[in-house]
Design a protein around this motif. Structure first.
Motif, PDB file in Angstrom:
ATOM      1  N   GLU A 141      -3.723   0.114  -3.017  1.00 16.50           N
ATOM      2  CA  GLU A 141      -3.240  -1.230  -2.695  1.00 16.50           C
ATOM      3  C   GLU A 141      -2.899  -2.005  -3.959  1.00 16.50           C
ATOM      4  O   GLU A 141      -3.618  -1.965  -4.954  1.00 16.50           O
ATOM      5  CB  GLU A 141      -4.305  -1.979  -1.891  1.00 16.50           C
ATOM      6  N   THR A 142      -1.759  -2.717  -3.899  1.00 19.45           N
ATOM      7  CA  THR A 142      -1.324  -3.576  -4.995  1.00 19.45           C
ATOM      8  C   THR A 142      -0.864  -4.907  -4.403  1.00 19.45           C
ATOM      9  O   THR A 142      -0.522  -4.995  -3.215  1.00 19.45           O
ATOM     10  CB  THR A 142      -0.167  -2.940  -5.784  1.00 19.45           C
ATOM     11  N   ARG A 147       0.853  -1.188   0.000  1.00 15.99           N
ATOM     12  CA  ARG A 147       0.000   0.000   0.000  1.00 15.99           C
ATOM     13  C   ARG A 147       0.885   1.233   0.000  1.00 15.99           C
ATOM     14  O   ARG A 147       1.923   1.257   0.660  1.00 15.99           O
ATOM     15  CB  ARG A 147      -0.897   0.041   1.247  1.00 15.99           C
ATOM     16  N   GLN A 192       4.820  -7.174  -6.303  1.00 15.48           N
ATOM     17  CA  GLN A 192       4.505  -7.094  -7.725  1.00 15.48           C
ATOM     18  C   GLN A 192       5.090  -5.851  -8.398  1.00 15.48           C
ATOM     19  O   GLN A 192       5.318  -5.842  -9.600  1.00 15.48           O
ATOM     20  CB  GLN A 192       2.985  -7.117  -7.925  1.00 15.48           C
ATOM     21  N   VAL A 193       5.322  -4.795  -7.631  1.00 18.74           N
ATOM     22  CA  VAL A 193       5.861  -3.552  -8.196  1.00 18.74           C
ATOM     23  C   VAL A 193       7.302  -3.409  -7.734  1.00 18.74           C
ATOM     24  O   VAL A 193       7.587  -3.423  -6.533  1.00 18.74           O
ATOM     25  CB  VAL A 193       5.035  -2.328  -7.740  1.00 18.74           C
TER      26      VAL A 193
END
Length: 403
Positions: free
Chosen positions: A206-207, A197, A211-212
């Motif tokens: 939020e992801t 987040r 992932q990033v």
């Protein structure tokens, strides 16, 4: 001169107690307690050998509030330093209120049954501490802690406003293990596997976890992959810097760490829900933590540096337009081990815990209620970082980060 009671006997506690003993003019009576007294005794023996100072040790279950109250009344400290697990924050705060003593920790409370890192539970104690005439200081570690102070120092000395903030935490150390965490395995893995987040335009975005990512060239470490994560100082920074448009936290992980963690997730070993095994109830992540190397055992084999800092962009204090500054600390694992017998990740949290404690017992940071690091003058803390092994550096960058 003051009496302090430290709860917890891991690597961070070991560093903090060693550094307290090295500053006997401030901490003249040090008491250490944890569930396993032998760990306290080992730290006390090391402190005695390295500094000549004595540390009194006790066995305590920090979740047992009556027992904690009894211990506090026995020791009669001016400050309780909570370096135990985040699950134990609230019981220790309850005990401090009942016994009438100030409180400090390095990580915010989280419930056992959910990887939820929020300050709301501890902020709710503000009125009770205020009414009791007591002070609680939250998050006096590195991140949270030093990163918050770094940011507020920039706001005081360099930037009138902070529009964008990126916190970058890089551990460039090598401990020679196939898979090990540099702080409590259970807390580390819960943090890493939780959804990411970040703060953007007044709300949380939020992801999925891990992932990033981006690349960043860290001084005295090199170029590393840094992954977007949620970290608790984002919550307090977004509260105390109202003009903040975006705040993100990045942490580096090597490919081997990611590979092992992925496999452990896939086979269910990072789960926090209890399961039945041979008639007993166990939590998979707690079992995994029990078989992984203990962070406090990694110091002797860990080499390399940590590099942790903040990149802030905003309106310059001198009226010269928008500027970007990068403020950071580089810590040597080898130097940390030589001084305290612990690796650099423990050192970068244990030293700020000692500094926050010193500022409280000396009355340089004072108040009634529950406070975050952002609420106090950053200058005394920054001065002590330079004096006690975590020197910092600040440079002006060409512009905002491009990731």
């Amino acid at each position: 001169m003051s009496t302090v009671l430290v709860i917890g006997a891991g690597g961070v506690s070991s560093v903090c107690v060693h550094k307290m003993a090295m500053n006997a003019d401030i901490f003249n009576s040090i008491h250490l307690a944890s569930r396993t007294k032998s760990k306290c005794d080992a730290i006390a023996a090391s402190v005695k050998e390295r500094t000549g100072q004595a540390v009194s040790t006790y066995e305590i279950d920090a979740e047992e509030v009556p027992a904690m109250i009894n211990l506090i009344k026995k020791v009669q400290p001016s400050l309780v330093v909570n370096l135990a697990l985040p699950y134990q924050d609230l019981p220790i705060m309850d005990a401090c209120l009942a016994a009438g003593v100030d409180y400090l920790d390095t990580a915010n409370y989280e419930p056992k049954d959910e990887a939820k890192f929020e300050y709301k539970w501890q902020w709710a104690y503000h009125d009770r501490f205020k009414e009791a005439g007591l002070m609680a200081l939250l998050g006096s570690g590195f991140d949270p802690g030093v990163t918050s102070v770094f940011t507020m120092w920039l706001k005081k000395h360099k930037l009138k406003t902070i529009r964008q903030l990126d916190i970058l935490d890089c551990n460039g150390g090598d401990h020679g293990q196939a898979f090990a965490t540099n702080f409590n395995p259970e807390i580390n893995i819960r943090e890493v596997t939780a959804p990411a987040r970040h703060w953007e335009n007044g709300e949380w975005v939020e992801t999925p976890a891990m992932q990033v990512k981006t690349e960043f060239d860290f001084d005295q470490v090199g170029t590393r992959n840094a992954y977007l994560m949620y970290h608790e100082e984002l919550e307090s920074l977004s509260k105390f810097i109202p003009e903040l448009e975006r705040a993100r936290f990045w942490m580096t992980f090597g490919d081997e760490y990611i590979k092992h963690l992925t496999v452990l997730q896939n086979v269910g070993m990072t789960g926090i829900e209890p399961i039945k095994y041979q008639g007993r109830e166990i939590v998979p992540l707690q079992f995994l933590a029990a078989v992984l190397p203990k962070p406090e055992t990694l110091g002797e084999t860990t080499t390399g540096n940590t590099n942790i800092g903040c990149i802030a962009t905003g309106e310059a204090l001198d009226g010269s337009g928008e500027k970007t500054f990068y403020i950071n600390n580089i810590c040597s694992h080898e130097a940390a081990y030589e001084e305290t017998g612990n690796q650099g990740v423990s050192y970068t949290t244990g030293v700020p815990a000692m500094i926050g404690s010193a500022l409280m017992v000396q009355g340089k940071w004072a108040g009634e209620g529950v406070f975050n690091m952002e609420e106090f003058d950053p200058d005394p803390f920054m001065d002590l970082l330079n004096e006690h092994g975590l020197p910092w550096n600040v440079v002006e960058m060409d512009g905002p980060v491009g990731f």
